[in-house]
Design an enzyme around this catalytic site. Sequence first.
Site, PDB file in Angstrom:
ATOM      1  N   ASP A 164       0.846  -1.195   0.000  1.00 19.24           N
ATOM      2  CA  ASP A 164       0.000   0.000   0.000  1.00 19.24           C
ATOM      3  C   ASP A 164       0.879   1.241   0.000  1.00 19.24           C
ATOM      4  O   ASP A 164       1.752   1.413   0.862  1.00 19.24           O
ATOM      5  CB  ASP A 164      -0.907  -0.003   1.226  1.00 19.24           C
ATOM      6  CG  ASP A 164      -1.850   1.185   1.240  1.00 19.24           C
ATOM      7  OD1 ASP A 164      -2.877   1.126   0.556  1.00 19.24           O
ATOM      8  OD2 ASP A 164      -1.524   2.172   1.927  1.00 19.24           O
ATOM      9  N   ARG A 165       0.632   2.127  -0.962  1.00 16.88           N
ATOM     10  CA  ARG A 165       1.482   3.289  -1.150  1.00 16.88           C
ATOM     11  C   ARG A 165       1.398   4.263   0.018  1.00 16.88           C
ATOM     12  O   ARG A 165       2.417   4.780   0.478  1.00 16.88           O
ATOM     13  CB  ARG A 165       1.132   4.010  -2.462  1.00 16.88           C
ATOM     14  CG  ARG A 165       1.651   3.340  -3.720  1.00 16.88           C
ATOM     15  CD  ARG A 165       1.122   1.937  -3.934  1.00 16.88           C
ATOM     16  NE  ARG A 165      -0.350   1.920  -4.047  1.00 16.88           N
ATOM     17  CZ  ARG A 165      -1.106   0.838  -3.910  1.00 16.88           C
ATOM     18  NH1 ARG A 165      -0.565  -0.326  -3.608  1.00 16.88           N
ATOM     19  NH2 ARG A 165      -2.425   0.897  -4.042  1.00 16.88           N
ATOM     20  N   THR A 166       0.196   4.520   0.502  1.00 13.66           N
ATOM     21  CA  THR A 166       0.053   5.439   1.632  1.00 13.66           C
ATOM     22  C   THR A 166       0.808   4.905   2.851  1.00 13.66           C
ATOM     23  O   THR A 166       1.514   5.652   3.537  1.00 13.66           O
ATOM     24  CB  THR A 166      -1.434   5.644   1.977  1.00 13.66           C
ATOM     25  OG1 THR A 166      -2.067   6.363   0.916  1.00 13.66           O
ATOM     26  CG2 THR A 166      -1.597   6.439   3.263  1.00 13.66           C
ATOM     27  N   CYS A 193      -2.101   5.352 -10.621  1.00 12.66           N
ATOM     28  CA  CYS A 193      -2.114   5.489  -9.151  1.00 12.66           C
ATOM     29  C   CYS A 193      -1.355   6.766  -8.823  1.00 12.66           C
ATOM     30  O   CYS A 193      -0.144   6.842  -9.039  1.00 12.66           O
ATOM     31  CB  CYS A 193      -1.462   4.291  -8.474  1.00 12.66           C
ATOM     32  SG  CYS A 193      -1.205   4.522  -6.681  1.00 12.66           S
ATOM     33  N   ASN A 194      -2.055   7.763  -8.317  1.00 17.09           N
ATOM     34  CA  ASN A 194      -1.413   9.036  -7.988  1.00 17.09           C
ATOM     35  C   ASN A 194      -0.363   8.899  -6.895  1.00 17.09           C
ATOM     36  O   ASN A 194       0.729   9.457  -6.999  1.00 17.09           O
ATOM     37  CB  ASN A 194      -2.468  10.053  -7.538  1.00 17.09           C
ATOM     38  CG  ASN A 194      -3.318  10.569  -8.675  1.00 17.09           C
ATOM     39  OD1 ASN A 194      -3.008  11.583  -9.287  1.00 17.09           O
ATOM     40  ND2 ASN A 194      -4.411   9.872  -8.962  1.00 17.09           N
ATOM     41  N   THR A 195      -0.695   8.154  -5.844  1.00 16.29           N
ATOM     42  CA  THR A 195       0.205   8.064  -4.699  1.00 16.29           C
ATOM     43  C   THR A 195       1.549   7.470  -5.084  1.00 16.29           C
ATOM     44  O   THR A 195       2.589   7.885  -4.571  1.00 16.29           O
ATOM     45  CB  THR A 195      -0.434   7.231  -3.566  1.00 16.29           C
ATOM     46  OG1 THR A 195      -1.794   7.641  -3.370  1.00 16.29           O
ATOM     47  CG2 THR A 195       0.327   7.425  -2.265  1.00 16.29           C
ATOM     48  N   THR A 247      -5.481  10.470  -1.425  1.00 20.34           N
ATOM     49  CA  THR A 247      -5.185   9.704  -0.214  1.00 20.34           C
ATOM     50  C   THR A 247      -4.301  10.530   0.721  1.00 20.34           C
ATOM     51  O   THR A 247      -3.667  11.500   0.312  1.00 20.34           O
ATOM     52  CB  THR A 247      -4.434   8.404  -0.550  1.00 20.34           C
ATOM     53  OG1 THR A 247      -3.153   8.743  -1.124  1.00 20.34           O
ATOM     54  CG2 THR A 247      -5.211   7.528  -1.500  1.00 20.34           C
ATOM     55  N   LYS A 291     -12.461   0.649  -2.617  1.00 22.76           N
ATOM     56  CA  LYS A 291     -11.532  -0.486  -2.590  1.00 22.76           C
ATOM     57  C   LYS A 291     -12.214  -1.778  -2.138  1.00 22.76           C
ATOM     58  O   LYS A 291     -11.745  -2.867  -2.460  1.00 22.76           O
ATOM     59  CB  LYS A 291     -10.324  -0.175  -1.690  1.00 22.76           C
ATOM     60  CG  LYS A 291      -9.297   0.759  -2.353  1.00 22.76           C
ATOM     61  CD  LYS A 291      -8.069   0.922  -1.489  1.00 22.76           C
ATOM     62  CE  LYS A 291      -7.000   1.794  -2.151  1.00 22.76           C
ATOM     63  NZ  LYS A 291      -6.412   1.176  -3.350  1.00 22.76           N
ATOM     64  N   CYS A 350      -6.898  10.769  -7.070  1.00 22.17           N
ATOM     65  CA  CYS A 350      -6.908   9.377  -6.615  1.00 22.17           C
ATOM     66  C   CYS A 350      -7.730   8.589  -7.614  1.00 22.17           C
ATOM     67  O   CYS A 350      -8.884   8.949  -7.889  1.00 22.17           O
ATOM     68  CB  CYS A 350      -7.503   9.248  -5.217  1.00 22.17           C
ATOM     69  SG  CYS A 350      -7.683   7.513  -4.683  1.00 22.17           S
TER      70      CYS A 350
END
Length: 237
Positions: free
Chosen positions: A49-51, A85-87, A129, A169, A199
């Site tokens: 998970d990027r966040t 995916c922006n993150t 996010t 999600k 996002c």
Amino acid sequence: MEAKSLGVIGGMGPKATSVFFDHVIEQTAADRDQDHINMVILNHATLPDRTSVILSQKGELFLEAVAKDLKLLEATGVSNIAIPCNTSHYFYDEMQKMTSINIINMVDESLKVIYDAYGEHCKVGILATNGTVSSGVYRKGCDQYNMQLHEPSEEVQEHVMDIIYNKVKRNLPVEPSEFEGIIQHLLEHDQCQCVIIACTELSCIPIQSEIAKHCVDAMAVLVQKSIELSGKQSITK
């Protein structure tokens, strides 16, 4: 322009990747199968998970995993790579150093669209996010274009995260009016001239055209740039 194949690193999340693929197909000017873009899509859903990796400062976990995807796409001979995916674009520079293939920078391309439409000093609200917001990728970009990025209040940001992680999600329905209300709050209460939907999960939520005209959807920008760099024409232009 010569037709070129497109690589996609997806799975962040799978629904957003599916929407990206559908939009590329729907918006490519084509009369037959052979007129569409050759695409290689890696739906790498188990990417960290990027966040989480950004907030915990464990970005190497993501980079080690995505490095394999870049090598796989290199082996297929694609000309450009899209990452819906922006993150993940917090790691854009590191990812680009891993491959000689051009990775489309959806953050910069989206900010170019906003700058062209609104110019310097415009106030841009961001819906993304926690990872994207805290990473500063859009703030840094806005600074380069001399635009003002406005981050939502803590309460609004919690609402955005709830929609992303507890609804989209999980493939649960989202009432468009709920999302539209957040956008209207940024436009009316916070006096933003534009809202960037940063996002790809949020890009899956349909919104009314009257509200959408005040937004720039990073997913939509990535779709258009992917079509252009693949040597095809978009039906929306």
